[in-house]
Design a protein around this motif. Structure first.
Motif, PDB file in Angstrom:
ATOM      1  N   ARG A  85       4.674 -22.268 -29.550  1.00 41.42           N
ATOM      2  CA  ARG A  85       3.773 -23.237 -28.922  1.00 41.42           C
ATOM      3  C   ARG A  85       2.877 -23.892 -29.967  1.00 41.42           C
ATOM      4  N   GLU A 120       2.634 -32.453 -31.385  1.00 42.20           N
ATOM      5  CA  GLU A 120       2.020 -33.223 -30.299  1.00 42.20           C
ATOM      6  C   GLU A 120       0.678 -33.825 -30.712  1.00 42.20           C
ATOM      7  N   GLU A 153       4.880 -26.653 -31.534  1.00 43.03           N
ATOM      8  CA  GLU A 153       4.990 -27.769 -30.588  1.00 43.03           C
ATOM      9  C   GLU A 153       3.688 -28.572 -30.546  1.00 43.03           C
TER      10      GLU A 153
END
Length: 156
Positions: free
Chosen positions: A97, A104, A100
């Motif tokens: 995460r 982002e 990611e």
């Protein structure tokens, strides 16, 4: 403060671990955490954090960071009992995460791990974001500390 890393998947290299530790020590100093305080930081996969989230929080979803505090808090202060070393608790970070979210948000993986570790530490110290006001204060504090440390949020 003593930081114990659990990095079984070797998800973070030594340089990244050192950066995360340096950020945690910096914040601990700013928050006047005792030098003999201890905490654990575990780097896990999305699957592992989802299972932890489901088991301990009743939420069957992937999250980025979970903290388990070992101390009772009152009015934002750690309540110290006895002379034993202070066990602050555990910070569990999903490396998947983190990668990611770094993409982002447009900043480095290392900055994201430092952000998640800072967030986890503030939770262990009694900060929370259950109300909008608490959330604003907590997020402002962690951004301030990261910027002061030299890891400002980049905007694109």
């Amino acid at each position: 403060m003593i930081v114990d890393f659990q990095n079984e998947q070797n998800a973070a290299d030594e340089k990244t671990l050192q950066l995360v530790e340096d950020v945690l020590l910096f914040i601990a100093d700013k928050e006047s955490v005792a030098q003999d305080a201890e905490l654990s930081v575990s780097f896990v996969t999305n699957e592992e954090i989802q299972e932890i989230n489901k088991t301990y929080r009743g939420k069957d979803a992937v999250t980025d960071v979970i903290s388990f505090a070992m101390q009772e808090h009152g009015e934002g202060e750690i309540q110290i009992i006895g002379e034993e070393p202070i066990l602050l608790g555990d910070i569990i970070i999903s490396v998947d995460r983190g990668r990611e979210q770094a993409i982002e948000y447009g900043h480095s993986f290392e900055r994201e791990l430092a952000f998640l570790a800072a967030h986890g530490l503030l939770h262990l110290l009694g900060y929370d974001h259950m109300t909008e006001q608490d959330e604003r204060e907590m997020f402002a504090k962690q951004e301030h500390y990261l910027t002061e440390f030299g890891l400002p949020r980049t905007t694109e």
